[in-house]
Design a protein around this motif. Sequence first.
Motif, PDB file in Angstrom:
ATOM      1  N   ASP A  14     -21.849  -8.439 -25.638  1.00  0.00           N
ATOM      2  CA  ASP A  14     -21.512  -9.425 -26.656  1.00  0.00           C
ATOM      3  C   ASP A  14     -20.102  -9.209 -27.181  1.00  0.00           C
ATOM      4  O   ASP A  14     -19.487 -10.111 -27.750  1.00  0.00           O
ATOM      5  CB  ASP A  14     -22.497  -9.338 -27.822  1.00  0.00           C
ATOM      6  CG  ASP A  14     -23.904  -9.741 -27.402  1.00  0.00           C
ATOM      7  OD1 ASP A  14     -24.070 -10.878 -26.942  1.00  0.00           O
ATOM      8  OD2 ASP A  14     -24.820  -8.916 -27.521  1.00  0.00           O
ATOM      9  N   LEU A  15     -19.584  -7.994 -27.017  1.00  0.00           N
ATOM     10  CA  LEU A  15     -18.259  -7.668 -27.526  1.00  0.00           C
ATOM     11  C   LEU A  15     -17.561  -6.691 -26.601  1.00  0.00           C
ATOM     12  O   LEU A  15     -18.157  -5.705 -26.172  1.00  0.00           O
ATOM     13  CB  LEU A  15     -18.368  -7.048 -28.934  1.00  0.00           C
ATOM     14  CG  LEU A  15     -17.096  -6.398 -29.483  1.00  0.00           C
ATOM     15  CD1 LEU A  15     -16.092  -7.471 -29.874  1.00  0.00           C
ATOM     16  CD2 LEU A  15     -17.412  -5.506 -30.675  1.00  0.00           C
ATOM     17  N   ILE A  16     -16.306  -6.974 -26.300  1.00  0.00           N
ATOM     18  CA  ILE A  16     -15.440  -6.024 -25.603  1.00  0.00           C
ATOM     19  C   ILE A  16     -14.183  -5.884 -26.443  1.00  0.00           C
ATOM     20  O   ILE A  16     -13.523  -6.878 -26.762  1.00  0.00           O
ATOM     21  CB  ILE A  16     -15.083  -6.489 -24.184  1.00  0.00           C
ATOM     22  CG1 ILE A  16     -16.344  -6.636 -23.337  1.00  0.00           C
ATOM     23  CG2 ILE A  16     -14.128  -5.493 -23.521  1.00  0.00           C
ATOM     24  CD1 ILE A  16     -16.080  -7.202 -21.952  1.00  0.00           C
ATOM     25  N   LEU A  17     -13.857  -4.656 -26.822  1.00  0.00           N
ATOM     26  CA  LEU A  17     -12.733  -4.405 -27.710  1.00  0.00           C
ATOM     27  C   LEU A  17     -11.940  -3.205 -27.214  1.00  0.00           C
ATOM     28  O   LEU A  17     -12.519  -2.166 -26.899  1.00  0.00           O
ATOM     29  CB  LEU A  17     -13.259  -4.139 -29.138  1.00  0.00           C
ATOM     30  CG  LEU A  17     -12.254  -3.768 -30.213  1.00  0.00           C
ATOM     31  CD1 LEU A  17     -11.355  -4.952 -30.532  1.00  0.00           C
ATOM     32  CD2 LEU A  17     -12.988  -3.323 -31.473  1.00  0.00           C
ATOM     33  N   ILE A  18     -10.626  -3.357 -27.118  1.00  0.00           N
ATOM     34  CA  ILE A  18      -9.741  -2.262 -26.717  1.00  0.00           C
ATOM     35  C   ILE A  18      -8.733  -2.034 -27.833  1.00  0.00           C
ATOM     36  O   ILE A  18      -8.116  -2.986 -28.326  1.00  0.00           O
ATOM     37  CB  ILE A  18      -9.007  -2.570 -25.397  1.00  0.00           C
ATOM     38  CG1 ILE A  18     -10.011  -2.854 -24.272  1.00  0.00           C
ATOM     39  CG2 ILE A  18      -8.101  -1.397 -24.998  1.00  0.00           C
ATOM     40  CD1 ILE A  18      -9.362  -3.264 -22.956  1.00  0.00           C
ATOM     41  N   ILE A  19      -8.576  -0.781 -28.256  1.00  0.00           N
ATOM     42  CA  ILE A  19      -7.628  -0.442 -29.308  1.00  0.00           C
ATOM     43  C   ILE A  19      -6.698   0.678 -28.853  1.00  0.00           C
ATOM     44  O   ILE A  19      -7.004   1.400 -27.901  1.00  0.00           O
ATOM     45  CB  ILE A  19      -8.349   0.006 -30.596  1.00  0.00           C
ATOM     46  CG1 ILE A  19      -9.205   1.259 -30.325  1.00  0.00           C
ATOM     47  CG2 ILE A  19      -9.202  -1.124 -31.166  1.00  0.00           C
ATOM     48  CD1 ILE A  19      -9.807   1.876 -31.582  1.00  0.00           C
ATOM     49  N   ASP A  20      -5.554   0.822 -29.530  1.00  0.00           N
ATOM     50  CA  ASP A  20      -4.713   1.988 -29.268  1.00  0.00           C
ATOM     51  C   ASP A  20      -5.205   3.142 -30.138  1.00  0.00           C
ATOM     52  O   ASP A  20      -6.200   3.014 -30.870  1.00  0.00           O
ATOM     53  CB  ASP A  20      -3.229   1.671 -29.495  1.00  0.00           C
ATOM     54  CG  ASP A  20      -2.886   1.408 -30.963  1.00  0.00           C
ATOM     55  OD1 ASP A  20      -3.730   1.647 -31.845  1.00  0.00           O
ATOM     56  OD2 ASP A  20      -1.752   0.965 -31.229  1.00  0.00           O
ATOM     57  N   GLY A  23      -5.887   2.408 -33.794  1.00  0.00           N
ATOM     58  CA  GLY A  23      -6.812   1.354 -34.175  1.00  0.00           C
ATOM     59  C   GLY A  23      -6.245  -0.047 -34.083  1.00  0.00           C
ATOM     60  O   GLY A  23      -6.891  -1.014 -34.494  1.00  0.00           O
ATOM     61  N   LYS A  24      -5.065  -0.193 -33.510  1.00  0.00           N
ATOM     62  CA  LYS A  24      -4.466  -1.518 -33.318  1.00  0.00           C
ATOM     63  C   LYS A  24      -5.160  -2.216 -32.148  1.00  0.00           C
ATOM     64  O   LYS A  24      -5.323  -1.645 -31.077  1.00  0.00           O
ATOM     65  CB  LYS A  24      -2.973  -1.389 -33.040  1.00  0.00           C
ATOM     66  CG  LYS A  24      -2.254  -2.702 -32.799  1.00  0.00           C
ATOM     67  CD  LYS A  24      -0.781  -2.454 -32.520  1.00  0.00           C
ATOM     68  CE  LYS A  24      -0.042  -3.749 -32.198  1.00  0.00           C
ATOM     69  NZ  LYS A  24       1.379  -3.497 -31.914  1.00  0.00           N
ATOM     70  N   VAL A  25      -5.575  -3.467 -32.354  1.00  0.00           N
ATOM     71  CA  VAL A  25      -6.331  -4.192 -31.335  1.00  0.00           C
ATOM     72  C   VAL A  25      -5.415  -4.666 -30.209  1.00  0.00           C
ATOM     73  O   VAL A  25      -4.439  -5.384 -30.446  1.00  0.00           O
ATOM     74  CB  VAL A  25      -7.069  -5.401 -31.954  1.00  0.00           C
ATOM     75  CG1 VAL A  25      -7.800  -6.188 -30.871  1.00  0.00           C
ATOM     76  CG2 VAL A  25      -8.047  -4.932 -33.018  1.00  0.00           C
ATOM     77  N   LEU A  26      -5.747  -4.261 -28.986  1.00  0.00           N
ATOM     78  CA  LEU A  26      -4.988  -4.667 -27.802  1.00  0.00           C
ATOM     79  C   LEU A  26      -5.703  -5.766 -27.026  1.00  0.00           C
ATOM     80  O   LEU A  26      -5.055  -6.596 -26.382  1.00  0.00           O
ATOM     81  CB  LEU A  26      -4.764  -3.452 -26.883  1.00  0.00           C
ATOM     82  CG  LEU A  26      -4.109  -2.232 -27.529  1.00  0.00           C
ATOM     83  CD1 LEU A  26      -4.021  -1.093 -26.519  1.00  0.00           C
ATOM     84  CD2 LEU A  26      -2.718  -2.575 -28.058  1.00  0.00           C
ATOM     85  N   TYR A  27      -7.023  -5.758 -27.079  1.00  0.00           N
ATOM     86  CA  TYR A  27      -7.823  -6.794 -26.415  1.00  0.00           C
ATOM     87  C   TYR A  27      -9.093  -6.980 -27.216  1.00  0.00           C
ATOM     88  O   TYR A  27      -9.670  -6.014 -27.724  1.00  0.00           O
ATOM     89  CB  TYR A  27      -8.175  -6.387 -24.976  1.00  0.00           C
ATOM     90  CG  TYR A  27      -9.061  -7.399 -24.268  1.00  0.00           C
ATOM     91  CD1 TYR A  27      -8.511  -8.506 -23.632  1.00  0.00           C
ATOM     92  CD2 TYR A  27     -10.448  -7.256 -24.269  1.00  0.00           C
ATOM     93  CE1 TYR A  27      -9.323  -9.444 -22.995  1.00  0.00           C
ATOM     94  CE2 TYR A  27     -11.264  -8.181 -23.642  1.00  0.00           C
ATOM     95  CZ  TYR A  27     -10.693  -9.276 -23.007  1.00  0.00           C
ATOM     96  OH  TYR A  27     -11.495 -10.205 -22.403  1.00  0.00           O
ATOM     97  N   TYR A  28      -9.515  -8.249 -27.319  1.00  0.00           N
ATOM     98  CA  TYR A  28     -10.700  -8.551 -28.125  1.00  0.00           C
ATOM     99  C   TYR A  28     -11.404  -9.756 -27.531  1.00  0.00           C
ATOM    100  O   TYR A  28     -10.787 -10.773 -27.256  1.00  0.00           O
ATOM    101  CB  TYR A  28     -10.274  -8.854 -29.558  1.00  0.00           C
ATOM    102  CG  TYR A  28     -11.366  -9.355 -30.487  1.00  0.00           C
ATOM    103  CD1 TYR A  28     -12.079  -8.469 -31.280  1.00  0.00           C
ATOM    104  CD2 TYR A  28     -11.654 -10.711 -30.587  1.00  0.00           C
ATOM    105  CE1 TYR A  28     -13.059  -8.912 -32.155  1.00  0.00           C
ATOM    106  CE2 TYR A  28     -12.636 -11.169 -31.447  1.00  0.00           C
ATOM    107  CZ  TYR A  28     -13.326 -10.266 -32.232  1.00  0.00           C
ATOM    108  OH  TYR A  28     -14.291 -10.718 -33.088  1.00  0.00           O
ATOM    109  N   ASN A  29     -12.711  -9.623 -27.303  1.00  0.00           N
ATOM    110  CA  ASN A  29     -13.503 -10.774 -26.887  1.00  0.00           C
ATOM    111  C   ASN A  29     -14.906 -10.601 -27.446  1.00  0.00           C
ATOM    112  O   ASN A  29     -15.690  -9.794 -26.979  1.00  0.00           O
ATOM    113  CB  ASN A  29     -13.554 -10.910 -25.368  1.00  0.00           C
ATOM    114  CG  ASN A  29     -13.678 -12.357 -24.936  1.00  0.00           C
ATOM    115  OD1 ASN A  29     -14.277 -13.158 -25.642  1.00  0.00           O
ATOM    116  ND2 ASN A  29     -13.121 -12.675 -23.786  1.00  0.00           N
TER     117      ASN A  29
END
Length: 365
Positions: A14-20, A23-29
Amino acid sequence: MENIEFKDLFYDSDLILIIDKNGKVLYYNDYDDNLNMLKKENVIGRSIFELYPFFSRKDFTVFKAMDRKVPILNEYQSFTVNGKKINCVNNAFPLINETGVIGGIVISVELTSKSEKRKIKKATSRYGFEDIITVDPIFKKNLEILKRVSKSDSNVLIMGETGTGKELIAHSIHSNSNRRNKPFVIQNCAAIPSTIMESILFGTSKGSFTGAIDKEGLFESANGGTIFLDEINSIPYDLQSKLLRSLENKSVMRIGENFEREIDIRIIASANEDLAKKVEHGEFRADLFYRLNVISFRVPPLRERKDDIKVLVDYYINHYNSILNKNILGISKEAMKVLKNYEWKGNVRELKNVIEYALNFSEEE
C-alpha cells in the motif's frame, strides 16, 4: 533475501517510501493515500516527520533498519489517525554504500479490510474555509461569497498563479458542499502524460489494448462526489471534446467500450494560465471553457495581499518549530520589511519554503 522475495513485496503493498539518512523523502507512492492524502509531487523533498507528525523517530521501522544496518521484516504496527485505528505490516531495508548508511526504503501493507479500504481511498477533503489564512478584506469577502455558492452543484473554475493555494480552495468548496461526505478525487492534469490521460480519466476495458484490464477511471471513482482537475489548461485539445461530452451527458465511456456509464459528479477545475486567452488562441475549446466557468473564482497572488505576509509568516514559524524542533519566537522588523518588499513570484508556496529554510539555519530565537 532472494530477489524474487523482495519483488513479491511490491504486489500487495500500500506504501513504498524511500528517504535519505536525514528523513528527506526521495520517493513516495501511497496507493491508498490513507494517512495524509498527499500527492507524491507535493511530497518529494519534504521531511518524513512532516508527512507523519504523529510519529517520533523511534516509531519508524525504516529508521530502525537504518540504525541497525539490517533489513527489518514483517514488523507489525498499530496506530490511530483522526480517531481511526490502522494496522499494518512494514518491511524496511537500509540503503548502504561505501560511505555507510545513506537512506532507507520501507514497503508497507495495511491490514485494514478491503471494504474499509475502499471507503478510505475515496476519502473526502481535508481542509475547509476556516483553514484559509488571510486578513485581506477583499479576499475574505470573495471567500464568503464562494462559501455560499459552494452549496450548489455548479461547476467551479479556480484561476490563479502557481503557489496561490488553488487546491486549498477546491478542498474548501467540497467540504462546504452537500457532497462533503462523498468522494473527493484530485488529479493534476499536468502530471499525466498525454498518451495515458484518457485511460486515467475515463477508464479502460479488458482487451481494448495490449495489457488493458477492466478498470474504472477517476470520473467513476468520484461518482456521487467531486473531482478536482488541477491545471486543466494542460489537457490536450483532442481530449477536451470527450471531457465536454462527459460533462454534458453526465456519463463516461471507458476506452474500448461502446456504451456509456452514468455518473453524478461535480467538477472543480483550476488553471494557472488565462483560459480565456487560450480560447482566443485556439488552444482551449470555448464550449468546454463555458461549461467549466459556471462559477469563477480568482485567487489573488501574494503581492496583491501584502498584509497576509505577516500572518502567514507567524503561522509557518509555529508550523516548522514543531517539525524541526526549534523555538523561533518571531521575525525581526528588518526581515519583515524585506519579505513585504519582495515580489513573491512563487506566492504562498515560496514564502512557506523560505520560512522552512530560515528555520533550518537559524541559531537564534
